[in-house]
Structures are given as C-alpha cells and as structure tokens.
Write an enzyme that holds these catalytic residues in place. Structure first.
Site, PDB file in Angstrom:
ATOM      1  N   LYS B  79       0.849  -1.195   0.000  1.00  0.00           N
ATOM      2  CA  LYS B  79       0.000   0.000   0.000  1.00  0.00           C
ATOM      3  C   LYS B  79       0.881   1.241   0.000  1.00  0.00           C
ATOM      4  O   LYS B  79       1.909   1.275   0.705  1.00  0.00           O
ATOM      5  CB  LYS B  79      -0.906  -0.045   1.245  1.00  0.00           C
ATOM      6  N   SER B 154      -9.820   1.527   2.777  1.00  0.00           N
ATOM      7  CA  SER B 154      -8.946   2.305   1.933  1.00  0.00           C
ATOM      8  C   SER B 154      -7.889   1.469   1.190  1.00  0.00           C
ATOM      9  O   SER B 154      -7.290   1.956   0.242  1.00  0.00           O
ATOM     10  CB  SER B 154      -8.240   3.373   2.767  1.00  0.00           C
ATOM     11  N   SER B 178      -9.930  -0.772   6.991  1.00  0.00           N
ATOM     12  CA  SER B 178      -9.307  -0.580   5.675  1.00  0.00           C
ATOM     13  C   SER B 178      -8.565  -1.783   5.090  1.00  0.00           C
ATOM     14  O   SER B 178      -8.208  -1.762   3.919  1.00  0.00           O
ATOM     15  CB  SER B 178      -8.346   0.604   5.722  1.00  0.00           C
TER      16      SER B 178
END
Lengths: 95, 488
Positions: B79, B154, B178
C-alpha cells in the site's frame, strides 16, 4: 439548530491552515454539521466515573539506555525539501 | 492455473522442488499487470524493470544456496502509505505525489530479510481515508470481480491486486476496517492484527491510536505466514509490543470443537443486507456442525462506536497531517509570498476533499472549548467499548459478525454523502477502537455473484484463536473465486 456556523467553520479552517473557497466552505460547513450531529450520539452514553482511554493495551513505560547512534544525515533530511539553502529549509518570509 | 493465482505457500513448495524460478513468478505477475492495470488501476507505481531486477537478484541468491524463506521470490503489493527507500510513496495524495522516502518502513525491512519481491506500490484512498478507494488523487480502483463496483477501501489497491492476480499477497493498513472491508468486497482474506503487534514505523500515520499494518492474502495460511514475517517488537515504534518470535502457522489447526462463539447482535442489526446476514448465518451453522457453540450476545456500547470513531480518527488525523505544510517534503505552492499564505495554499491545493473534511472535523473537535465535549468524551466512551469486549471475551473465544454490511457497491453511489460512506465500516470500526485482532474471510456469494465476508474477532493477542477459527471455516466453506473473465 445548527451545531456549527459558517463563521465558526471559517475560524476552524484558519486554525487548520486550510484556504477554502467560499463554495468549499459552504459545502464543508453543512457536511460538518451533519457529521457533528451524528457524533453527538456519544453524549447519550453514561461515562460518569469512566476514565478516558489513553492506550488500548495495558502497557508500561519502556526505558532504554541513551546511547549515541547514527541518525538521518542532513543531506537525506533535505532530499525532499521543495526549496533549500545553505543546508537548511528555505521558506517565504515569515508574516 | 496460472502462477499469479497461486498462494505464497504453494509457490514456496514449487520453488523448493525447482519447478519454478523467481523470474517465472515475476513474469507472470508482470503479464497480468500489463493487461489489467489499465482496467483496474490497482497500482499507483508499477515498474516492470524494478520487478525483473529484483527477480534476477533473487535467482542469484537462490543459486548461491540462499535459504528459501516463506516470501522468497514472492511479489507483494505494498500500500502506498508504507515507506519504501528510494521508491515514491504518495499516500495517493497530490501533496506527496513526488515524495521519495529516505528510509524503509520496518515491515519492508522484514520482508527484505525474506528476499521478497516488491510488486509495486498499490493505490488507496488518500491518506487511507475512505471505504471505496474513490478518494485517490490517482484515480479510483475498480473491483476485479465487477468493474462497475468499488473494491472497498482504503486498501482497495492491495485487495484488487491480490484478487486479480496482480500480486500474490499484499500489505495494507487498517484504521477502521481498511484491510478487512476491501478484502471482504474482493473475496479474499484480510487481517488486522492486535494494535502494537506490527511496527508502524514508516507507515504514514492517519490516526496513530488506531492504525495497524496487516496482511491481505488469498488464504488463511498465507495470512498467518505473512503475519509471522512482519510482526515483532521494534524500537522505532514506541507503541510496539514484545511477544517474542511467534510462528502463526502453528495455529492453523482444523478443529473448533468446543469453541465458544459469540455473535454480537449490534453487528447483525439493521443496515446489514439480508443476503450478507444469511451467508454469515450459514457459516455459523457450519461452525456448529464442526462442534462450536454459538450464542447471540449483546455489547450495548457498540452502538456508539461509529460516533466515537468519527471524533477520534479525524482528531488524530488533523494533528498528524499538520506536518504537511510545504516546508520539509511534498508539494509546495511556489507563488505564495508569505509563510502562512504558503501553508494555506499548499494544503488547499495538496489535499483532496475527504482529507480536508476530516482535518476540519478533527480541528473543530480539538479546538479550545470543544475538546472535553468531543475528544475526551469520545475517549471515555471508547473505554466503555473496550470493557464490553473484555467482558465478552471472558465467556467467548471469538466473536463473529459480517465484515461489511453490504457487498461491493457501485462506483459513485456513495460519494455525495460522507455519512453513508462512513456506515460501510460499522462492523469493523469497534475492533480498532479496542485494539483487537480481527480477520475477514470469504463466506459466500450474493445473487449478483459478489463476495460476502465474515469477520472473526478475538481478544488482545489472541491471533491463535483467529487463525484456528478462520482455518477451520475456510476448509468448511471452501471458497475461491478468481476473476478469470478478465484474462479471456
């Protein structure tokens, strides 16, 4: 009743160092009002005598020897600077 | 089956038998990324030359007799809020669009010890704020199982990459769901470890008391192995806890006879889609057949969780994000003639709408005169939530709920109404507030063929119970769904 007025929101934007256009401020004020209206639910909870959480685990202070070690070099620290001068960060004049 | 759809533990076996080499695996990932990145947008930064170079280095390492670790030669999507030395780390924000970290996050260093391969830096909601991956300055991510749908957020990029075969596994971060919610919406496995189990050093912070890095994988075995690889005490993170070296693989036992499972009614309440509820209930029935005891329970304070979260998370964010001021790194508005003008214009132009919204909420809640009514009150209610969980875990080994109240929703469906978007995390948020570990595993499909996930929550540092339960249910449910239509 409104929780947050346009004037208050404008003051908060100043505190947050955010320049918002008047359209943006209008929109964000009404959204903030909705969200703050929703979070006001926390006031229904009885927290008499309840301590606020500071950490989710039962942790203790951890101490270590204070030893000298290498850290980020000045060169590395400046690598992402938008502007630099003489080994420091260069900024516009302070108002 | 193509190599890019295998698990890391399967690939390790093949590497051991010399049935594949590092370059084969990298080539298979590269091929799928070249084909699917334009459709899915899972990566912000994917560089095939870096991928190949790493694979060649690992071939040399293996040829020289180097040890095969669990993630040797395995392409991992990372990420883009996790710092990678010399490789852009943008947080999906314009304000960090050109930021190149001068150090590696601890989790990256740990994977380097495994001789892993960085597949690429994965897309996300800006500063990890969002539940649909529509808040990225680099464009939204599409759900590989249905390109009209969001992948969740997310960590939408990492989840989509694993789902679509653009990485073998991924590292995400989870502040309110997330990791788990996108894993659920993409039909894969996502784990949020106990707060403090994985170092946050080098994770660009959103809400420091809630953030945790964790694995996004195709199965529970990879999840356990990836957690073993990245967890551990770190002197660079003052909230890190020392558990010693744990091999989570040892807890992959197919036996939940006598396990006490609580089902909190607050997490199965209105707002949970009936297909989601049915699917989770089916899984609970399977657990009962396997010998587990299931009981409905009540954790009354969970009804405040969303409200508590939307005070605490934005408050911490407004403080954390004050460092993005155009002075030391990131974007700067060059036209401003004074310092304060520069701060204000830099931040106005650098942050997207959701980030600005949360900075405004947080600044308001922390401002003089409001602190006690909002932030401190929320922290008191948080204590009530923690206590409710503690009490539940005196009697139950794990708690089970849906991960997300709905399956993947349409792109654009919730962007106009922040509150409706926030409700997507209603089942995952309480876990972060209490610092607990929880996993999402796939448990079925809706009538629209979209995956449904169930969440298993355990007490502090009881990842052993999570893996045991998840592994047993994974065997019983037998779920795997690959978006092979994209490859036709």
């Amino acid at each position: 009743m409104k929780i947050i007025s346009l004037e208050q929101a404008s003051h908060v934007a100043k505190l947050a160092e955010l320049e918002l256009s008047s359209d943006e401020l209008d929109k964000i004020t009404s959204q903030l009002d909705d969200i703050l209206g929703h979070v006001a639910k926390i006031n229904e909870a009885d927290t008499e005598g309840v301590r606020p959480t500071s950490h989710t685990l039962d942790t203790n202070n951890v101490l270590r020897e204070d030893t000298v070690k290498d850290s980020l070099s000045q060169e590395d620290a400046l690598k992402n600077a938008p502007q630099q001068s003489g080994g420091g960060f260069l900024v516009p004049k302070i108002d | 089956m193509q190599l890019n759809f295998l698990t890391a533990h399967k690939l390790k076996k093949m590497l051991e038998k010399r049935e594949v080499c590092a370059s084969d695996i990298a080539a298979s990932i590269q091929e799928s990324c070249e084909k699917l990145q334009p459709k899915i947008n899972a990566y912000i930064n994917f560089d095939k030359s870096i991928l190949q170079k790493q694979a060649e280095e690992i071939e040399c390492y293996i040829a020289a007799g180097g040890k095969l670790h669990d993630f040797t030669a395995i392409p991992v999507a990372v990420k883009d809020n996790i710092c990678t030395h010399g490789i852009k780390t943008t947080c999906a924000s314009k304000i960090l669009a050109d930021y190149v970290p001068v150090y590696d996050a601890t989790v990256i260093k740990k994977l380097q010890e495994h001789k892993y391969v960085l597949a690429g830096k994965a897309n996300m909601d800006e500063f990890a704020m969002g539940s649909s991956n529509e808040n990225s300055a680099f464009g939204p991510v599409k759900n590989p199982l249905d390109l009209q749908m969001v992948p969740g957020g997310s960590s939408g990029g990492p989840a989509a990459a694993v789902c679509a075969g653009m990485a073998i596994c991924a590292l995400g971060s989870d502040t309110g769901g997330s990791i788990r919610q996108p894993a659920s919406l993409c039909g894969i496995v996502g784990l949020k470890p106990t707060y403090g189990l994985v170092s946050r050093y080098g994770l660009i912070s959103f809400a420091s008391s809630l953030d945790q890095v964790g694995p996004i994988t195709r199965d529970v075995t990879d999840s356990a192995n990836l957690l073993s690889a990245i967890s551990g005490w770190d002197q660079c993170d003052s909230t890190s806890i020392n558990t010693g070296k744990v091999s989570y693989k040892d807890f992959l036992v197919d036996d939940i006879k006598g396990l006490n499972i609580g089902v909190p009614k607050q997490l199965m309440a209105e707002g949970v889609d009936s297909q989601v509820a049915d699917s989770v209930n089916n899984a609970l029935e399977m657990a009962q057949h396997l010998g587990a005891n299931i009981e409905q329970i009540s954790l009354p304070s969970l009804e405040y969780a969303l409200s508590v979260f939307y005070v605490i998370a934005p408050s911490e964010a407004s403080s954390n994000l004050s460092k993005f001021d155009g002075v030391r790194y990131g974007y700067r508005n060059m036209q401003a003639s004074t310092l304060h003008q520069m701060y204000r214009q830099t931040r106005a132009q650098g942050f997207g709408p959701e980030v600005k919204r949360r900075i405004m909420i947080g600044t308001y809640c922390l401002s003089s005169g409001y602190y006690d009514a909002y932030y401190e009150k929320a922290q008191r209610v948080r204590t009530l939530i923690i206590n409710d969980f503690k009490k539940a875990f005196e009697k139950y080994d794990v708690l089970i709920s849906p991960t997300s109240p709905t399956t993947a929703f349409k792109i654009g469906e919730k962007t106009g109404d922040p509150l409706s978007m926030y409700l997507s995390d209603i089942c995952t948020i309480p876990v972060n507030l209490a610092g607990l570990p929880a996993i999402s595993i796939p448990c079925g499909l809706s009538s629209e063929n979209l995956p449904i996930g169930l969440q298993i929550i355990a007490g502090t540092l009881r990842e052993d119970l999570i893996f045991k339960t998840a592994y047993s249910l994974e065997k019983a449910i037998g779920f795997n769904k690959f978006p092979l239509h994209l490859y036709e």
